[in-house]
Write an enzyme that holds these catalytic residues in place. Structure first.
Site, PDB file in Angstrom:
ATOM      1  N   HIS A 162      49.152  -2.054  48.770  1.00 50.28           N
ATOM      2  CA  HIS A 162      48.580  -0.835  48.188  1.00 50.28           C
ATOM      3  C   HIS A 162      49.569   0.308  48.322  1.00 50.28           C
ATOM      4  O   HIS A 162      50.590   0.194  48.992  1.00 50.28           O
ATOM      5  CB  HIS A 162      47.253  -0.478  48.879  1.00 50.28           C
ATOM      6  CG  HIS A 162      47.402  -0.230  50.341  1.00 50.28           C
ATOM      7  ND1 HIS A 162      47.713   0.999  50.862  1.00 50.28           N
ATOM      8  CD2 HIS A 162      47.302  -1.075  51.406  1.00 50.28           C
ATOM      9  CE1 HIS A 162      47.782   0.920  52.179  1.00 50.28           C
ATOM     10  NE2 HIS A 162      47.547  -0.339  52.532  1.00 50.28           N
ATOM     11  N   CYS A 163      49.239   1.416  47.680  1.00 53.18           N
ATOM     12  CA  CYS A 163      49.993   2.652  47.841  1.00 53.18           C
ATOM     13  C   CYS A 163      48.963   3.764  48.057  1.00 53.18           C
ATOM     14  O   CYS A 163      47.807   3.479  48.379  1.00 53.18           O
ATOM     15  CB  CYS A 163      50.901   2.910  46.638  1.00 53.18           C
ATOM     16  SG  CYS A 163      50.028   3.116  45.076  1.00 53.18           S
ATOM     17  N   ALA A 164      49.336   5.004  47.837  1.00 50.99           N
ATOM     18  CA  ALA A 164      48.444   6.123  48.132  1.00 50.99           C
ATOM     19  C   ALA A 164      47.142   6.072  47.331  1.00 50.99           C
ATOM     20  O   ALA A 164      46.066   6.263  47.875  1.00 50.99           O
ATOM     21  CB  ALA A 164      49.164   7.446  47.890  1.00 50.99           C
TER      22      ALA A 164
END
Length: 145
Positions: free
Chosen positions: A40-42
Protein backbone atom coordinates in the site's frame (compact mmCIF):
# COMPACT_ATOMS: atom_id res chain seq x y z
CA UNK A 1 -0.20 17.96 -15.20
CA UNK A 2 -3.58 19.04 -13.85
CA UNK A 3 -5.11 19.29 -17.31
CA UNK A 4 -4.09 15.72 -18.18
CA UNK A 5 -4.92 14.25 -14.78
CA UNK A 6 -4.19 10.84 -13.36
CA UNK A 7 -3.30 9.14 -16.66
CA UNK A 8 -0.36 11.48 -17.15
CA UNK A 9 0.63 11.21 -13.49
CA UNK A 10 0.78 7.42 -13.79
CA UNK A 11 2.77 7.47 -17.02
CA UNK A 12 5.26 9.87 -15.45
CA UNK A 13 5.61 7.48 -12.51
CA UNK A 14 6.24 4.56 -14.87
CA UNK A 15 8.66 6.52 -17.05
CA UNK A 16 10.75 7.96 -14.23
CA UNK A 17 10.63 5.36 -11.46
CA UNK A 18 11.38 2.10 -13.26
CA UNK A 19 14.11 0.89 -10.88
CA UNK A 20 11.99 1.63 -7.81
CA UNK A 21 8.89 -0.01 -9.31
CA UNK A 22 11.01 -3.00 -10.32
CA UNK A 23 12.27 -3.34 -6.74
CA UNK A 24 8.72 -3.31 -5.36
CA UNK A 25 7.60 -5.96 -7.86
CA UNK A 26 10.62 -8.18 -7.11
CA UNK A 27 9.97 -7.90 -3.36
CA UNK A 28 6.31 -8.84 -3.89
CA UNK A 29 7.37 -11.85 -5.96
CA UNK A 30 9.94 -12.96 -3.38
CA UNK A 31 7.55 -12.53 -0.46
CA UNK A 32 4.83 -14.67 -2.08
CA UNK A 33 7.01 -17.64 -1.14
CA UNK A 34 6.02 -16.94 2.47
CA UNK A 35 2.33 -16.33 1.78
CA UNK A 36 0.01 -13.50 0.78
CA UNK A 37 1.51 -10.05 0.23
CA UNK A 38 -0.04 -6.74 1.27
CA UNK A 39 1.29 -3.55 -0.28
CA UNK A 40 0.00 0.00 0.00
CA UNK A 41 0.90 3.67 -0.04
CA UNK A 42 -0.62 6.73 1.66
CA UNK A 43 -4.01 6.56 -0.08
CA UNK A 44 -3.94 3.24 -1.88
CA UNK A 45 -5.01 4.19 -5.41
CA UNK A 46 -2.16 5.90 -7.26
CA UNK A 47 1.19 4.23 -6.54
CA UNK A 48 -0.66 1.19 -5.26
CA UNK A 49 -2.91 1.20 -8.34
CA UNK A 50 0.07 1.26 -10.70
CA UNK A 51 1.82 -1.57 -8.85
CA UNK A 52 -1.43 -3.56 -8.71
CA UNK A 53 -1.90 -3.07 -12.47
CA UNK A 54 1.60 -4.37 -13.19
CA UNK A 55 1.10 -7.38 -10.90
CA UNK A 56 -2.34 -8.15 -12.33
CA UNK A 57 -1.18 -7.91 -15.94
CA UNK A 58 2.43 -9.04 -15.86
CA UNK A 59 2.30 -11.66 -13.14
CA UNK A 60 -1.30 -12.90 -13.14
CA UNK A 61 -2.25 -12.38 -16.79
CA UNK A 62 -5.45 -10.40 -16.17
CA UNK A 63 -7.02 -8.71 -19.18
CA UNK A 64 -7.01 -4.92 -19.49
CA UNK A 65 -10.75 -4.60 -18.86
CA UNK A 66 -10.50 -6.49 -15.55
CA UNK A 67 -7.55 -4.35 -14.47
CA UNK A 68 -9.45 -1.17 -15.33
CA UNK A 69 -12.54 -2.28 -13.37
CA UNK A 70 -10.42 -3.29 -10.35
CA UNK A 71 -8.71 0.10 -10.36
CA UNK A 72 -12.01 1.97 -10.76
CA UNK A 73 -13.42 0.21 -7.71
CA UNK A 74 -10.61 1.49 -5.47
CA UNK A 75 -11.86 5.09 -5.19
CA UNK A 76 -15.26 4.05 -3.87
CA UNK A 77 -13.65 1.58 -1.47
CA UNK A 78 -11.41 4.30 -0.04
CA UNK A 79 -14.35 6.64 0.52
CA UNK A 80 -14.11 10.31 1.43
CA UNK A 81 -12.67 12.65 -1.17
CA UNK A 82 -11.37 9.71 -3.19
CA UNK A 83 -14.90 8.44 -3.76
CA UNK A 84 -15.58 11.62 -5.75
CA UNK A 85 -14.78 12.05 -9.42
CA UNK A 86 -11.94 14.37 -10.38
CA UNK A 87 -13.01 17.98 -10.77
CA UNK A 88 -12.14 18.42 -14.44
CA UNK A 89 -14.56 21.28 -15.00
CA UNK A 90 -12.19 23.84 -13.51
CA UNK A 91 -9.98 25.87 -15.78
CA UNK A 92 -6.29 25.60 -15.01
CA UNK A 93 -4.75 28.72 -13.59
CA UNK A 94 -1.33 29.12 -15.20
CA UNK A 95 -0.45 31.91 -12.76
CA UNK A 96 -0.49 29.73 -9.66
CA UNK A 97 2.39 27.58 -8.47
CA UNK A 98 0.26 25.21 -6.42
CA UNK A 99 -1.37 22.01 -7.60
CA UNK A 100 -5.14 21.72 -7.49
CA UNK A 101 -5.37 18.22 -6.02
CA UNK A 102 -9.14 18.09 -6.60
CA UNK A 103 -8.25 17.29 -10.21
CA UNK A 104 -6.74 13.98 -9.02
CA UNK A 105 -9.64 12.61 -6.95
CA UNK A 106 -11.18 9.23 -7.46
CA UNK A 107 -10.06 6.40 -9.67
CA UNK A 108 -11.76 6.96 -13.02
CA UNK A 109 -11.51 4.14 -15.55
CA UNK A 110 -10.01 6.52 -18.11
CA UNK A 111 -6.89 7.00 -15.97
CA UNK A 112 -5.98 3.31 -16.10
CA UNK A 113 -7.09 3.05 -19.75
CA UNK A 114 -4.65 5.85 -20.64
CA UNK A 115 -1.88 4.25 -18.59
CA UNK A 116 -2.27 0.87 -20.28
CA UNK A 117 -2.43 2.55 -23.70
CA UNK A 118 0.78 4.44 -22.96
CA UNK A 119 2.62 1.27 -21.90
CA UNK A 120 1.47 -0.53 -25.05
CA UNK A 121 2.37 2.37 -27.34
CA UNK A 122 5.84 2.94 -25.85
CA UNK A 123 6.86 -0.62 -24.89
CA UNK A 124 4.52 -2.84 -26.90
CA UNK A 125 3.25 -4.74 -23.85
CA UNK A 126 3.29 -4.86 -20.07
CA UNK A 127 5.77 -7.72 -20.25
CA UNK A 128 8.21 -5.62 -22.31
CA UNK A 129 7.86 -2.75 -19.84
CA UNK A 130 8.61 -5.16 -16.99
CA UNK A 131 11.63 -6.52 -18.88
CA UNK A 132 12.89 -2.94 -19.33
CA UNK A 133 12.85 -2.35 -15.56
CA UNK A 134 14.59 -5.63 -14.76
CA UNK A 135 11.57 -7.77 -13.89
CA UNK A 136 12.17 -10.73 -16.14
CA UNK A 137 10.00 -13.69 -17.09
CA UNK A 138 11.54 -15.92 -14.40
CA UNK A 139 10.58 -13.43 -11.69
CA UNK A 140 7.05 -13.12 -13.07
CA UNK A 141 6.60 -16.89 -13.36
CA UNK A 142 7.77 -17.47 -9.78
CA UNK A 143 4.50 -15.92 -8.57
CA UNK A 144 2.43 -18.24 -10.75
CA UNK A 145 4.09 -21.39 -9.43
Amino acid sequence: LEDCGLGLLYTIMLATSGPQIGSVLKICAEETKRGAVLFHCAKGKDRTGVVAMLLEAGYLGLEDNDIILNYAASGALLGGEDAKSPDTRKESDATTTTIDWSRFRGSPEVAMEETLQWINSVYGSIEKYLDSIGVDCACRNAVKD
